[in-house]
Enzyme design. Structure first.
Site, PDB file in Angstrom:
ATOM      1  N   HIS A  35      43.735  38.628  40.120  1.00 51.81           N
ATOM      2  CA  HIS A  35      42.925  37.701  39.320  1.00 51.81           C
ATOM      3  C   HIS A  35      43.499  36.288  39.424  1.00 51.81           C
ATOM      4  CE1 HIS A  35      41.459  41.228  36.621  1.00 51.81           C
ATOM      5  NE2 HIS A  35      40.794  41.153  37.763  1.00 51.81           N
ATOM      6  N   HIS A  36      42.641  35.338  39.690  1.00 52.58           N
ATOM      7  CA  HIS A  36      43.027  33.942  39.858  1.00 52.58           C
ATOM      8  C   HIS A  36      41.776  33.076  39.728  1.00 52.58           C
ATOM      9  CE1 HIS A  36      41.485  35.135  43.783  1.00 52.58           C
ATOM     10  NE2 HIS A  36      41.146  33.859  43.915  1.00 52.58           N
TER      11      HIS A  36
END
Length: 187
Positions: A35-36
């Site tokens: 996740h980013h």
């Protein structure tokens, strides 16, 4: 090397987002460690000189730390699959940082971005025939809001394939530098 520049997320925010996984059957969920918030996709870089130019120009980024919040669930339609997303509230500071990254990468010889900047976090992918279930998922998670997240660095990631899945490996982190004068925004 397949590269992109992103805001990495704190572990507690990743854990919170991971709790949303599994709440819709048939979704290919993105691993929490991936996740980013993408600021700029670069693409395949094979020239070592170009890689050094990218590193140098990103090391010269200058901004004041600021906060962002994640808010609202959404669906992004794709060519072969759609995605479940969590939005990022747009701020003047986030847009300015992304614009600075874009300008820096162009100076390093990268072609202009192909897509308009739409800050979000991809949680999973699903087939278009699952849109009715996806709409229900969005309705269940639409009031989601994270605590404020401090933006004090950007990360250069490499996207690698491992056993059929993408693995995002941080290659370099560029922290804000309080002693460096702010670079005026280019038009």
């Amino acid at each position: 090397m397949r590269l992109f520049v992103a805001l990495d997320l704190p572990a507690d925010v990743r854990e919170t987002l991971a709790l949303m996984r599994g709440s819709m059957p048939g979704v290919q969920w993105v691993p929490a460690e991936n996740h980013h918030i993408t600021l700029r996709f670069i693409g395949e870089i094979t020239d070592r000189h170009r890689l050094e130019e990218i590193d140098l120009t990103l090391s010269r980024l200058a901004w004041q730390p600021f906060e962002i919040s994640l808010a609202q669930a959404d669906i992004r339609e794709g060519l072969t699959a759609d995605s479940l997303m969590i939005g990022v509230e747009r701020t003047r500071q986030l847009d300015a940082l992304q614009s600075q990254v874009e300008s820096a990468l162009r100076r390093a010889g990268c072609p202009p971005a192909k897509r308009r900047f739409q800050p979000a976090i991809t949680l999973g992918h699903f087939f278009p025939n699952q849109r009715a279930d996806a709409i229900k998922w969005v309705q269940r998670h639409n009031l989601f809001r994270s605590k404020p997240i401090s933006v004090e660095h950007v990360t250069l990631f490499e996207s690698m394939r491992s056993q059929g899945e993408h693995v995002y490996v941080p290659r370099e982190e560029y922290a804000w530098q309080p002693d460096m004068p702010l670079i005026p925004e280019e038009e």
